[in-house]
Design an enzyme around this catalytic site. Structure first.
Site, PDB file in Angstrom:
ATOM      1  N   ASP A   1       0.629  -0.852  -0.078  1.00 54.97           N
ATOM      2  CA  ASP A   1      -0.019  -0.230  -0.019  1.00 54.97           C
ATOM      3  C   ASP A   1       1.124   1.232  -0.021  1.00 54.97           C
ATOM      4  O   ASP A   1       1.069   1.030   0.900  1.00 54.97           O
ATOM      5  CB  ASP A   1      -0.838  -0.080   1.057  1.00 54.97           C
ATOM      6  CG  ASP A   1      -1.313  -0.932   1.647  1.00 54.97           C
ATOM      7  OD1 ASP A   1      -1.272  -2.145   1.455  1.00 54.97           O
ATOM      8  OD2 ASP A   1      -2.698  -0.874   1.758  1.00 54.97           O
TER       9      ASP A   1
ATOM     10  N   ASN B   1      -3.825   4.182  -0.788  1.00 59.86           N
ATOM     11  CA  ASN B   1      -4.642   5.106   0.151  1.00 59.86           C
ATOM     12  C   ASN B   1      -2.548   6.121  -0.248  1.00 59.86           C
ATOM     13  O   ASN B   1      -2.664   6.742   0.828  1.00 59.86           O
ATOM     14  CB  ASN B   1      -3.855   4.794   1.521  1.00 59.86           C
ATOM     15  CG  ASN B   1      -4.149   3.483   2.445  1.00 59.86           C
ATOM     16  OD1 ASN B   1      -4.007   2.539   2.436  1.00 59.86           O
ATOM     17  ND2 ASN B   1      -5.630   3.821   2.702  1.00 59.86           N
TER      18      ASN B   1
ATOM     19  N   HIS C   1     -11.075   1.095  -0.647  1.00 58.92           N
ATOM     20  CA  HIS C   1     -11.132   2.931  -0.031  1.00 58.92           C
ATOM     21  C   HIS C   1     -11.068   2.908  -1.722  1.00 58.92           C
ATOM     22  O   HIS C   1     -10.673   4.236  -2.266  1.00 58.92           O
ATOM     23  CB  HIS C   1     -10.121   3.048   0.235  1.00 58.92           C
ATOM     24  CG  HIS C   1      -9.809   3.209   2.178  1.00 58.92           C
ATOM     25  ND1 HIS C   1     -11.029   4.206   2.883  1.00 58.92           N
ATOM     26  CD2 HIS C   1      -9.311   2.787   2.745  1.00 58.92           C
ATOM     27  CE1 HIS C   1     -10.860   3.563   3.848  1.00 58.92           C
ATOM     28  NE2 HIS C   1      -9.702   3.206   4.006  1.00 58.92           N
TER      29      HIS C   1
ATOM     30  N   HIS D   1      -6.856  -8.053   0.290  1.00 57.86           N
ATOM     31  CA  HIS D   1      -6.863  -6.423   0.428  1.00 57.86           C
ATOM     32  C   HIS D   1      -7.686  -6.914   2.658  1.00 57.86           C
ATOM     33  O   HIS D   1      -8.809  -6.997   1.680  1.00 57.86           O
ATOM     34  CB  HIS D   1      -7.297  -5.608  -0.102  1.00 57.86           C
ATOM     35  CG  HIS D   1      -7.206  -4.261   0.272  1.00 57.86           C
ATOM     36  ND1 HIS D   1      -5.969  -4.143   0.254  1.00 57.86           N
ATOM     37  CD2 HIS D   1      -7.936  -4.048   1.011  1.00 57.86           C
ATOM     38  CE1 HIS D   1      -5.735  -2.555   0.568  1.00 57.86           C
ATOM     39  NE2 HIS D   1      -6.853  -2.329   1.286  1.00 57.86           N
TER      40      HIS D   1
ATOM     41  N   HIS E   1      -3.451  -4.302   3.015  1.00 56.84           N
ATOM     42  CA  HIS E   1      -4.074  -3.528   4.376  1.00 56.84           C
ATOM     43  C   HIS E   1      -3.934  -3.446   5.595  1.00 56.84           C
ATOM     44  O   HIS E   1      -4.354  -2.146   5.727  1.00 56.84           O
ATOM     45  CB  HIS E   1      -5.691  -3.848   4.188  1.00 56.84           C
ATOM     46  CG  HIS E   1      -6.426  -3.802   5.240  1.00 56.84           C
ATOM     47  ND1 HIS E   1      -7.260  -2.699   4.198  1.00 56.84           N
ATOM     48  CD2 HIS E   1      -7.022  -3.910   6.274  1.00 56.84           C
ATOM     49  CE1 HIS E   1      -7.909  -2.310   5.655  1.00 56.84           C
ATOM     50  NE2 HIS E   1      -7.752  -2.874   6.412  1.00 56.84           N
TER      51      HIS E   1
ATOM     52  N   HIS F   1      -0.849  -2.805   6.301  1.00 56.65           N
ATOM     53  CA  HIS F   1       0.465  -1.530   6.127  1.00 56.65           C
ATOM     54  C   HIS F   1       1.313  -2.108   7.287  1.00 56.65           C
ATOM     55  O   HIS F   1       3.027  -1.575   7.388  1.00 56.65           O
ATOM     56  CB  HIS F   1       0.047  -0.137   6.993  1.00 56.65           C
ATOM     57  CG  HIS F   1      -0.801   0.082   6.122  1.00 56.65           C
ATOM     58  ND1 HIS F   1      -1.019   1.978   5.750  1.00 56.65           N
ATOM     59  CD2 HIS F   1      -1.758   0.406   4.712  1.00 56.65           C
ATOM     60  CE1 HIS F   1      -1.523   2.339   4.667  1.00 56.65           C
ATOM     61  NE2 HIS F   1      -2.222   0.777   4.345  1.00 56.65           N
TER      62      HIS F   1
END
Length: 270
Positions: free
Chosen positions: A8, A40, A68, A154, A179, A181
């Site tokens: 990400d 992100n 997202h 994810h 997802h 991180h």
């Protein structure tokens, strides 16, 4: 084939790390195909069309999204115009864009990239990722038209990601989680020949709370009260992800290695 998946991309720091370093990584690792999760990349929530162009121009062959996916509203239109951006298969039956696509790599071979969203501990209910992925894997058998198959899982739960790895074992070249991180240390080749990593981590500033500037998350944990909005940390970023080599005949993984480049997580960094 030589494949790389980067986790990400988090805000400006993550975008900067991609633009400054991806071309070098492609040359050093002699990469045939690169997938970047851009979930992100825009202010820590979603991906704008402009920032998608930035990642693609920097050397990404494909960008995956996540829960997202459409937080930046222009992605609703942009994804229909840019086939190199993939949204989750099971996001919504009415969502624009595609959840799986065959790409042509630098060496002329076909690579299938697909993504699913998990269900466990996620903020909203998504369709079953296993039943969503099954027909895609059946349609593109590994070693056939698809010389390599990459699955981005994810989701929050490590158990769900591991289950997906075993579900796709022997049918994908790589199953990699995104997802959280937070990069995991379990890069391995499963018994059926699929490369697997529970989470690729993020491309962002690790002097943070999962990529966000530390002050506000710490305040909320300590006091239980919000005061400001979260904002992405903007220090030196680490590029985190995974490298996989595949057998030219079968498409199965023959080598896998975690990637940590720059920033706090680079091996030997002070």
């Amino acid at each position: 084939m030589k494949l790389m998946f980067l986790g990400d991309v988090m805000g400006r720091a993550g975008r900067r790390a991609i633009t400054e370093n991806l071309a070098r990584l492609r040359a050093e690792w002699k990469l045939d195909f690169v997938v970047v999760n851009g979930e992100n990349a825009t202010s820590g929530v979603g991906l704008s069309g402009a920032h998608a162009k930035t990642l693609l121009e920097a050397g990404a062959d494909c960008i995956t999204l996540g829960d997202h996916a459409f937080d930046q509203r222009d992605m609703l239109q942009f994804i229909e115009q840019e086939p190199r951006v993939i949204r989750p298969l099971n996001f919504s039956k009415t969502a624009p864009g595609k959840g799986a696509r065959l790409f042509t790599s630098k060496n002329g071979r076909k690579v299938l990239v697909t993504q699913v969203l998990g269900q466990v501990f996620m903020k909203r209910p998504f369709d079953d990722p296993f039943s969503a992925l099954e027909p895609v894997l059946k349609m593109h058998p590994l070693g056939g038209q698809a010389a390599a198959v990459i699955v981005d899982v994810h989701c929050e739960a490590t158990s769900e990601k591991m289950a997906m790895g075993h579900f796709a074992d022997g049918r994908a070249s790589l199953v990699v989680g995104t997802h959280t991180h937070v990069p995991t240390a379990d890069a391995m080749i499963l018994s059926g020949g699929t490369g697997y990593l529970t989470d690729a981590g993020m491309c962002g500033d690790y002097n943070s709370v999962i990529g966000m500037d530390k002050a506000e998350p710490l305040r909320r944990f300590i006091t239980g009260m919000p005061r400001d909005r979260f904002s992405p940390a903007n220090g030196e970023a680490t590029l985190s992800g995974v490298y996989v080599e595949t057998d030219d005949r079968t498409g199965k993984a023959t080598r896998i290695a975690a990637i940590r480049d720059g920033g706090l997580l680079e091996p030997g960094a002070p």
